[in-house]
Design an enzyme around this catalytic site. Structure first.
Site, PDB file in Angstrom:
ATOM      1  N   CYS A 133       0.874  -1.168   0.000  1.00  0.00           N
ATOM      2  CA  CYS A 133       0.000   0.000   0.000  1.00  0.00           C
ATOM      3  C   CYS A 133       0.918   1.226   0.000  1.00  0.00           C
ATOM      4  O   CYS A 133       2.140   1.080  -0.026  1.00  0.00           O
ATOM      5  CB  CYS A 133      -0.893   0.000   1.245  1.00  0.00           C
ATOM      6  SG  CYS A 133       0.037  -0.098   2.784  1.00  0.00           S
ATOM      7  N   GLU A 162      -6.919  -0.342  11.164  1.00  0.00           N
ATOM      8  CA  GLU A 162      -6.118  -1.299  10.389  1.00  0.00           C
ATOM      9  C   GLU A 162      -6.999  -2.025   9.355  1.00  0.00           C
ATOM     10  O   GLU A 162      -8.111  -2.467   9.685  1.00  0.00           O
ATOM     11  CB  GLU A 162      -5.512  -2.301  11.380  1.00  0.00           C
ATOM     12  CG  GLU A 162      -4.432  -3.178  10.831  1.00  0.00           C
ATOM     13  CD  GLU A 162      -3.163  -2.429  10.453  1.00  0.00           C
ATOM     14  OE1 GLU A 162      -2.822  -2.480   9.263  1.00  0.00           O
ATOM     15  OE2 GLU A 162      -2.520  -1.812  11.319  1.00  0.00           O
ATOM     16  N   ASP A 196     -15.309  -1.028   3.794  1.00  0.00           N
ATOM     17  CA  ASP A 196     -14.686   0.036   4.581  1.00  0.00           C
ATOM     18  C   ASP A 196     -15.556   0.279   5.819  1.00  0.00           C
ATOM     19  O   ASP A 196     -16.678   0.768   5.695  1.00  0.00           O
ATOM     20  CB  ASP A 196     -14.597   1.318   3.738  1.00  0.00           C
ATOM     21  CG  ASP A 196     -13.727   2.380   4.378  1.00  0.00           C
ATOM     22  OD1 ASP A 196     -13.531   2.323   5.619  1.00  0.00           O
ATOM     23  OD2 ASP A 196     -13.251   3.274   3.657  1.00  0.00           O
ATOM     24  N   ARG A 198     -14.433   1.955   8.593  1.00  0.00           N
ATOM     25  CA  ARG A 198     -13.778   2.941   9.467  1.00  0.00           C
ATOM     26  C   ARG A 198     -14.780   3.969   9.985  1.00  0.00           C
ATOM     27  O   ARG A 198     -15.650   4.426   9.259  1.00  0.00           O
ATOM     28  CB  ARG A 198     -12.668   3.677   8.691  1.00  0.00           C
ATOM     29  CG  ARG A 198     -11.465   2.813   8.426  1.00  0.00           C
ATOM     30  CD  ARG A 198     -10.452   3.501   7.558  1.00  0.00           C
ATOM     31  NE  ARG A 198     -10.945   3.742   6.212  1.00  0.00           N
ATOM     32  CZ  ARG A 198     -10.260   4.382   5.267  1.00  0.00           C
ATOM     33  NH1 ARG A 198      -9.061   4.855   5.540  1.00  0.00           N
ATOM     34  NH2 ARG A 198     -10.772   4.541   4.070  1.00  0.00           N
TER      35      ARG A 198
HETATM   36 ZN    ZN Z   1      -1.415   0.482   4.307  1.00  0.00          ZN
END
Ligand code: ZN
Length: 270
Positions: A133, A162, A196, A198
């Site tokens: 990434c 994470e 996702d 988050r």
């Molecule tokens: Zn990353």
């Protein structure tokens, strides 16, 4: 945790103003106020951190930030453990608590339109330097850009993010699935987990507290991050593109992010 060592330290830090509470709207609340027991964030700091990044030295103020509900539960169990002399269990207890960080650069009193990065934790990228990434270069470049900016600003490091919120263990599994041909989002879905998950609400409260109602610039390529913060009433955000660390190892990952909605041009990824 400081409270594990000696509860009287807590009172001393509170009286020095180095341990304080903010509510969900980013307003400071008195420790003895009823609201201090409700939802909100406990903040420890400022703590001076001299940084050395790519041969360049500068100073930031670090604030450690934890949800009061999480801290409250941990403290209750810690009290029981203390009574039972269960010292060895404290480390296990603290490891489950997400402690976010604010790295403050410059003087918030002088900000008109500070530069902010809300960075999701990535052990493999931020710490190990993995190129699967671009998180490591994004974090380092953000600190440099903010440090070089006229006004400065801050990095908010979200420790529970994470793998876009699925945790390090599941992220490791998604890497194996990706090696089998899936992209970063498909791999989450194969595990029955959201693309996702988050939660940016703590970041929103911290921005409210430190930036108040001034406009700010946000270093991100992810329009959803801007939308999530706007949904919290932070409506004076200027998005600033933050492309860095593109390599052969992460081009496929970045293409998946682009397809998912990140504002990356073909030239950015080329
Ligand atoms: Zn990353």
């Amino acid at each position: 945790m400081f409270t594990y060592i000696d509860p009287t330290v807590r009172e001393r830090l509170e009286s020095q103003g180095k341990l304080f509470q903010i509510d969900r709207d980013g307003a400071r609340v008195a420790p003895d106020h009823a609201a201090a027991r409700g939802p909100g964030i406990a903040v420890l700091g400022p703590i001076g951190l001299p940084l050395l990044l790519c041969g360049h030295e500068f100073e930031v103020d670090w604030y450690a930030c934890v949800r009061r509900t999480e801290l409250g539960k941990i403290e209750e169990i810690a009290d029981e453990l203390r009574a039972q002399h269960g010292q060895a269990s404290f480390a296990t207890l603290a490891s489950s608590m997400a402690v976010n960080s604010v790295l403050m650069i410059g003087d918030p009193g002088k900000w008109q339109n500070p530069l902010i990065r809300v960075h999701s934790s990535c052990l493999t990228g931020d710490v190990f330097g993995s190129q699967r990434c671009e998180c490591g270069p994004q974090l380092q470049t953000a600190l440099r850009r903010i440090q070089e900016d006229d006004q400065g600003g801050m990095v908010i490091y979200m420790s529970g993010h994470e793998g876009r919120g699925i945790g390090l263990w599941a992220k490791a599994a998604t890497y194996l699935l990706q090696d089998g041909g899936e992209d970063t989002y498909q791999a989450n879905r194969s595990l029955g987990l959201p693309d996702d998950s988050r939660d940016f609400s703590d970041a929103g409260s911290l921005i409210r507290f430190f930036v108040e109602d001034r406009p700010f610039r946000l270093l991100t390529n992810n329009p959803k991050k801007v939308e999530d913060l706007e949904a919290m009433g932070l409506d004076q955000i200027t998005r600033v593109k933050h492309v860095t660390g593109v390599t052969d190892s992460n081009r496929r990952y970045l293409t998946a992010k682009q397809d998912w909605g990140h504002e990356l041009s073909p030239e950015d990824i080329a």
